[in-house]
Design an enzyme around this catalytic site. Structure first.
Site, mmCIF file in Angstrom:
data_model
loop_
_atom_site.group_PDB
_atom_site.id
_atom_site.type_symbol
_atom_site.label_atom_id
_atom_site.label_comp_id
_atom_site.label_asym_id
_atom_site.label_seq_id
_atom_site.Cartn_x
_atom_site.Cartn_y
_atom_site.Cartn_z
ATOM 1 C CG HIS A 272 -2.049 0.917 1.140
ATOM 2 N ND1 HIS A 272 -3.211 0.606 0.483
ATOM 3 C CD2 HIS A 272 -2.214 2.167 1.621
ATOM 4 C CE1 HIS A 272 -4.038 1.621 0.565
ATOM 5 N NE2 HIS A 272 -3.467 2.586 1.249
ATOM 6 C CG HIS B 132 -10.845 3.190 1.962
ATOM 7 N ND1 HIS B 132 -11.488 3.702 3.051
ATOM 8 C CD2 HIS B 132 -9.533 3.156 2.306
ATOM 9 C CE1 HIS B 132 -10.608 3.983 3.993
ATOM 10 N NE2 HIS B 132 -9.423 3.666 3.571
#
Lengths: 84, 750
Positions: free
Chosen positions: B56, B103
């Site tokens: 990430h 998300h």
């Protein structure tokens, strides 16, 4: 039988409503308030003679629907003397 | 000289191989940390490395591929990855900042807050640069709509987006929703934000100036979302259900204050650099700013405003509490900063200073707990970089083989059936929950055009914005499918009359350690790069989301493209609705169509199969030119790109796009028509309506640009009809298109 399901934000979870209320209380000269949590109260009328049974059922309802375990915690409280 | 060695904090666990594994670090990575530090890391340091070296934050499995994309040139003011969002010049001293981000994992676990904080995070990325957000979009993908969990997820995700966007005060102007078996258990929630900034007010995410104060602003730090970044870099499993405390709660009203306070800093001498605290919170913002400025930072964690008592340095550094920023001010000017934030009712606290030694040092209770080279944490610095093994998945060959298919025989019935399909039907049920008008600059509203069009306040200009990705195409042919996603997103923008100026991408894939998944990833990036080069739309930035897997396997490779375009005179922009009777309808662009992965094929066969029609990127470029020039010269009155469902579905959508004044069309094909012609799908095609007086001029332009252009009918009437062959009324189109999604979701409509 009347049962309350008291729901509050889980410990440690940000509670924007509670914080807003706390700030407002401080502005209204209640500086002694150190924390506010805003939740909800659900009143259930359950057809049952047995308090333990009613509480158990209310807990099932809370787990399945009434509260969001990601962000909320709850407590089931039997109530005396509340009329329908 | 004695060198102070960091110590472990009270009750920190021992560093064992189990702890290392729990942090998602491989043995080689751990050994690398030990050799970088020359000692065993403390628990705090291990946590910091684990979040910064997760996919990430570090893009360790994707950066080599991403670097092959065109990431500069054109109107780009910063190269991709340099700042929090891409920045593109639009003239008049203005720039547009935009980015899309996923998300997915938080939304799978807690859909309302997961989606809400997804919106909050992407808005912060945009206003951290000094840009005021003017539009939000989102791209959502779920399992089949019959599934009760999917219904719950969709409802919660949409309410979460609406809650955050509406309260914050940004119009949610567009996006897409797909339902597909492969997203069952792993929905995709991608949020995009677009903002405007004056060139001289752009803020940067770099620290500099030894001795300058490091200031923490915004909401307090709680134990929210600890390890969200590593959480996003794992497959979803039964266990992730147990990790519910990972999800943060968003507060859009605080974000609004943070926006206003942050924008007040823009252009002020007092500000040196600023970065929002997103994934990996204080860790990521501090070490990335330090690394970008080639300086160090020392933070005193006793000063960080916390919401809970007894928080450890590990928790403070890894917390992902929302609505926070870290900034570096010029020494002596900190009071200016405090004044601004206090006026907006936000905390602002000096938590550290910039140092010259390039190290990130942390103190708490008078102890040194962390001392690591900032550079070793950051992407482009010491973070690991991998190229994974690739193997072409077996399904590619089998699914590209021809499969028997029943072609439609009753064209009227086929049209109505297609219009009600969950992936085609109107999204009105969803977008009506969003405020798409707030700030009153939205010119083309959701459902009215292929792209949303928003005005650029203070100018005559407008921006056309769209997101797109038909993942079925990418599944069948990752390289061409990804190129088609770029082509379609930019074509959508061109259909509004805006010239595409850049794209942002959100690359949703499965586990990169599976060679088949990594093959689809590298192929998709290659296709995307080819398309961006030909279409001259550089990639301004974006986000990679790997590990989108559920127990049944990886999601369809879904490289979602967010495209932004510029139109000089916003009043010339068009939607898709037929506006006036008697206008000529033209089918323009490619004649390449097939059933492969078309809605009709999926409806009949279940899974995508067949060979995609050929994509000619140069033709695509010329088609977009024809659309842009035709619209800006006011020849084209409305335009619509041909996508799911093909030609007839597109015509039906144009007929009802203006809800108050629907208008049909009488079709006339010069050649014999086939079902494939009417319902097949292919890239680089659009339908436009041209005013009678402009027909010659338009045909000349098409000829000049070498774009095939066929007259196929005239606007007018109460339905879409073609001789005796088929005819659908406006009422039937509406009934199927408008109720299709609600019906699929089991929602009763009035």
């Amino acid at each position: 039988m009347t049962i309350y399901v008291e729901i509050l934000p889980k410990e440690g979870i940000l509670d924007p409503k509670g914080r807003t209320v706390k700030n407002a209380l401080h502005q209204l000269d209640f500086p002694m308030v150190s924390n506010v949590l805003v939740g909800k109260l659900i009143q259930l009328e359950i057809e049952s003679e047995n308090v333990d049974e009613a509480v158990r059922l209310a807990e099932q309802m809370a787990d399945k629907l009434l509260h969001n375990s990601n962000v909320e915690q709850y407590r089931v409280v039997p109530v005396e003397g509340v009329s329908k | 000289m004695s060198v102070l060695k960091p110590v472990s904090y009270t009750n920190d666990p021992e560093i064992t191989s189990e702890i290392i594994e729990l942090h998602g670090l491989s043995e080689e990575e751990y050994n690398e940390i030990v050799s970088l530090l020359g000692r065993t890391p403390t628990f705090t340091e291990l946590g910091i490395y684990s979040v910064m070296w997760s996919e990430h934050a570090s893009y360790k499995n994707s950066i080599l591929q991403l670097k092959t994309l065109p990431r500069s040139g054109g109107r780009l003011l910063v190269s991709a990855g340099e700042e929090n969002a891409g920045l593109v010049d639009i003239g008049d001293g203005l720039a547009v900042a935009f980015k899309i981000e996923s998300h997915n994992h938080p939304s799978a676990v807690e859909p309302f807050q997961g989606a809400a904080t997804g919106v909050g995070g992407i808005l912060r990325d945009v206003f951290t640069m000094g840009a005021r957000p003017i539009a939000a979009l989102n791209s959502l993908r779920f399992g089949p709509p019959e599934n009760s969990r999917v219904r719950f997820l969709l409802d919660e995700v949409v309410r979460g987006i609406a809650h955050y966007g509406n309260c914050f005060g940004v119009p949610t102007v567009g996006g897409e929703i797909y339902f597909e078996e492969s997203y069952q258990g792993n929905p995709l929630v991608n949020a995009m934000a677009v903002g405007l900034v004056e060139h001289d007010k752009v803020m940067h995410a770099a620290a500099s100036g030894e001795g300058n104060p490091v200031i923490y602003v915004g909401a307090r730090t709680g134990r929210d979302g600890i390890h969200g970044a590593t959480f996003a870099s794992e497959e979803l499993s039964e266990e992730s259900e147990q990790r519910k405390s990972n999800v943060q709660v968003g507060d859009p009203f605080t974000e609004k204050l943070l926006l206003e306070a942050t924008l007040e800093l823009a252009g002020k001498e007092a500000l040196v650099g600023i970065q929002d605290m997103g994934a990996a919170g204080l860790t990521c913002s501090s070490c990335e700013m330090a690394a970008a400025g080639e300086v160090g930072m020392i933070l005193n964690l006793d000063k960080v405003p916390v919401r809970e008592t007894g928080m450890t340095p590990y928790e403070i550094m890894l917390s992902e509490s929302q609505e926070r920023m870290l900034l570096v001010a010029k020494r002596g000017h900190e009071d200016e900063i405090f004044e601004i934030f206090n006026r907006w009712d936000l905390e602002a606290v000096e938590v550290g200073v910039v140092t010259g030694d390039g190290r990130l040092k942390l103190q708490k209770d008078g102890k040194l707990l962390c001392d690591i080279p900032a550079h070793s944490l950051a992407l482009g610095g010491g973070a690991p970089v991998y190229k994974r093994e690739t193997v072409e998945p077996e399904y590619i060959v089998t699914s590209n083989a021809p499969t028997p298919l029943n072609e439609p025989t009753d064209f009227t019935a086929a049209t109505l059936q297609l219009l009600a399909r969950p992936n085609i039907a109107s999204r009105r049920h969803v977008f009506r929950q969003y405020d798409h008008m707030v700030r009153t600059n939205t010119r083309v509203l959701p459902g009215e055009g292929d792209a949303a069009v928003v005005r650029v306040p203070g100018t005559k200009k407008g921006l056309g914005i769209a997101t797109d990705c038909n993942a079925r195409f990418v599944y069948l042919n990752p390289r061409q499918g990804a190129a088609m996603a770029v082509a379609e997103a930019t074509r959508n923008v061109a259909c509004s009359g805006a010239t595409p100026i850049g794209i942002t991408n959100c690359l949703n894939f499965g586990n990169p350690y599976k060679p088949e998944v990594y093959w689809t990833f590298t192929e998709a990036i290659a296709g995307m790069g080819e398309a961006c080069r030909v279409l001259e739309t550089p990639v301004t930035g974006g986000n990679v989301s790997f590990y989108n897997e559920s127990p049944t396997g990886a999601v369809y490779p879904s490289p979602v493209i967010g495209a932004v375009g510029l139109i000089e005179d916003v009043e010339k922009s068009v939607g898709m609705a037929f506006k006036k009777e008697g206008q000529a309808i033209f089918l323009i662009g490619s004649d390449q169509v097939s059933w492969a992965a078309s809605e009709w094929q999926i409806m009949n066969n279940g899974k995508p199969s067949g060979r995609l029609p050929e994509l000619d990127l140069n033709l695509e470029k010329r088609l977009q030119q024809l659309l842009i020039q035709g619209i800006n010269k006011e020849m084209i009155q409305c335009a619509h790109d041909l996508a799911e469902g093909g030609l007839v579905v597109a015509l039906c959508e144009m007929a009802i796009a203006d809800r108050d004044n629907p208008m049909g069309a009488l079709l006339e094909f010069e050649e014999e028509i086939s079902p494939l012609h009417l319902f097949g799908e292919g890239p680089s095609r659009a339908v436009v309506a041209v005013d009678v007086n402009s027909i010659d001029e338009f045909e000349l332009l098409a000829e000049k640009l070498d774009v095939p252009c066929k007259w196929i009918g005239t606007t007018g009437g109460k339905g879409i009809g073609f001789r005796q062959i088929f005819s659908v009324s406006i009422e039937d189109i509406r009934a199927n298109h408008e109720n299709g999604l609600a019906a699929a979701l089991g929602i009763e409509t009035a």
